[in-house]
Design a protein around this motif. Structure first.
Motif, PDB file in Angstrom:
ATOM      1  N   THR A  11       0.833  -1.204   0.000  1.00  6.32           N
ATOM      2  CA  THR A  11       0.000   0.000   0.000  1.00  6.32           C
ATOM      3  C   THR A  11       0.868   1.255   0.000  1.00  6.32           C
ATOM      4  O   THR A  11       0.584   2.238  -0.708  1.00  6.32           O
ATOM      5  CB  THR A  11      -0.941   0.006   1.212  1.00  6.32           C
ATOM      6  OG1 THR A  11      -1.690  -1.201   1.232  1.00  6.32           O
ATOM      7  CG2 THR A  11      -1.892   1.191   1.163  1.00  6.32           C
ATOM      8  N   SER A  14       2.335   1.608  -3.437  1.00  7.79           N
ATOM      9  CA  SER A  14       1.321   1.992  -4.436  1.00  7.79           C
ATOM     10  C   SER A  14       0.955   3.470  -4.314  1.00  7.79           C
ATOM     11  O   SER A  14       0.720   4.142  -5.331  1.00  7.79           O
ATOM     12  CB  SER A  14       0.072   1.135  -4.264  1.00  7.79           C
ATOM     13  OG  SER A  14       0.376  -0.234  -4.431  1.00  7.79           O
ATOM     14  N   THR A  15       0.894   3.973  -3.072  1.00  4.38           N
ATOM     15  CA  THR A  15       0.469   5.363  -2.843  1.00  4.38           C
ATOM     16  C   THR A  15       1.646   6.326  -2.776  1.00  4.38           C
ATOM     17  O   THR A  15       1.484   7.527  -2.980  1.00  4.38           O
ATOM     18  CB  THR A  15      -0.331   5.473  -1.542  1.00  4.38           C
ATOM     19  OG1 THR A  15       0.505   5.060  -0.440  1.00  4.38           O
ATOM     20  CG2 THR A  15      -1.574   4.593  -1.581  1.00  4.38           C
ATOM     21  N   ARG A  20      -0.792   8.438   3.362  1.00  4.89           N
ATOM     22  CA  ARG A  20      -1.921   7.987   2.548  1.00  4.89           C
ATOM     23  C   ARG A  20      -2.260   6.525   2.860  1.00  4.89           C
ATOM     24  O   ARG A  20      -3.436   6.149   2.938  1.00  4.89           O
ATOM     25  CB  ARG A  20      -1.565   8.123   1.061  1.00  4.89           C
ATOM     26  CG  ARG A  20      -2.667   7.730   0.114  1.00  4.89           C
ATOM     27  CD  ARG A  20      -3.903   8.578   0.311  1.00  4.89           C
ATOM     28  NE  ARG A  20      -4.970   8.185  -0.586  1.00  4.89           N
ATOM     29  CZ  ARG A  20      -6.247   8.248  -0.298  1.00  4.89           C
ATOM     30  NH1 ARG A  20      -6.636   8.660   0.912  1.00  4.89           N
ATOM     31  NH2 ARG A  20      -7.153   7.896  -1.175  1.00  4.89           N
ATOM     32  N   ALA A  21      -1.232   5.699   3.076  1.00  4.66           N
ATOM     33  CA  ALA A  21      -1.463   4.305   3.433  1.00  4.66           C
ATOM     34  C   ALA A  21      -2.182   4.209   4.768  1.00  4.66           C
ATOM     35  O   ALA A  21      -3.072   3.368   4.948  1.00  4.66           O
ATOM     36  CB  ALA A  21      -0.136   3.552   3.497  1.00  4.66           C
TER      37      ALA A  21
END
Length: 299
Positions: A11, A14-15, A20-21
């Motif tokens: 996560t 990806s972010t 944000r995760a």
């Protein structure tokens, strides 16, 4: 490997942000940071490095992120597969059926079913009644559909009658008995065109004659297929004893004529068999529900 920690890392990768995760996973930033550090220690690899006010992936982190993306993509596919299979959208249904339902009922049922469940693979095996039951017992079929005389089945088999169908005596329109009322004894004086020995309808006719103390039918022509037998009668030779499902349209079009045998109203049973105490797959259960709600009842 700690898959939970790997998911946290995935996560973040990806972010591009721990913040944000944290928001997406509803986990505090300190908790995420603590678990990632423990994960790096377990792998003996550094996955993240500080960059400005944020973080960036190390070379090892970038390569692990690619592998993690593949892993969780497969996980998503597995979840989708399980969901589709559970709901009956995919799978396989193996049906063993006797001649009558296989040729005059199953095509319409299957067409309607496949319109809703295109992803389900269906295999149909046409056989006689004993063959259909054998395939069901030997786990080679999920459902057996039977047209004929109700039989005694083993305790391991569950039977459900779908509907009943009339059995008709039919001849060519120019036959002397066409559309007439006759006795069973008179009818048995005619040559019969029938399917091979073992056909449930053929056995039914012989049983009817024994019950009524009438002469046994004289089978003058014998075919392996019902279509061929009916065609011979249409051409003008002999009589046939057959399910109304197979000849109703031909009688309505005037290609065949019924003979009304006084005191005889034979009925054919259309039934479905499954194995007791063994739940059907979702796909097979949905197919059976469709059959129940769309029976081709005799009119």
């Amino acid at each position: 490997m700690n898959l939970h920690a790997l998911r946290l890392f995935h996560t973040i990768a990806s972010t591009g942000s721990v913040t944000r995760a944290s928001e997406l996973l509803n986990i505090s930033q300190p908790a995420i940071t603590s678990q990632i550090k423990r994960f790096e220690k377990d792998l003996a690899l550094r996955l993240l490095r500080p960059e400005g006010r944020g973080i960036a992936l190390t070379e090892a982190g970038e390569q692990l992120a690619v592998l993690a993306s593949r892993l969780f993509a497969v996980e998503s596919q597995i979840e989708q597969f399980a969901r589709d299979y559970r709901e009956g959208a995919i799978g396989q249904i193996r049906v063993a059926a006797t001649y009558l339902p296989a040729h005059f009922l199953l095509p319409a049922w299957i067409a309607k079913y496949k319109q809703a469940y295109e992803g389900v693979e269906m295999t149909i095996h046409t056989t006689d009644s004993s063959g259909a039951l054998h395939k069901l017992q030997q786990m080679e079929a999920d459902i057996a559909i039977y047209g004929g005389i109700p039989e005694e089945y083993p305790d391991s088999i569950a039977t459900e009658q779908l509907f009943e169908d009339e059995l008709w005596f039919v001849v060519a329109p120019g036959h002397r008995y066409a559309s007439r009322h006759v006795t069973l004894t008179e009818m048995m004086k005619e040559p019969f065109v029938m399917r091979e020995t073992g056909s449930s309808t053929r056995e039914r006719l012989f049983a009817l004659c024994r019950t009524c103390n009438a002469p046994a039918p004289r089978v003058a022509l014998q075919f392996n297929g019902l279509h061929e037998a009916i065609t011979a009668v249409i051409a003008g030779y002999g009589a046939n004893f057959v399910s109304s499902l197979a000849v109703r349209d031909k009688v309505e079009r005037g290609e065949l004529s019924r003979v009304y045998v006084d005191g005889v109203q034979p009925i054919n049973s259309i039934a479905v068999c499954t194995r007791k105490n063994e739940p059907l797959s979702a796909a097979a259960a949905r197919f059976l529900d469709l059959i129940r709600s769309h029976p081709a009842r005799s009119r």
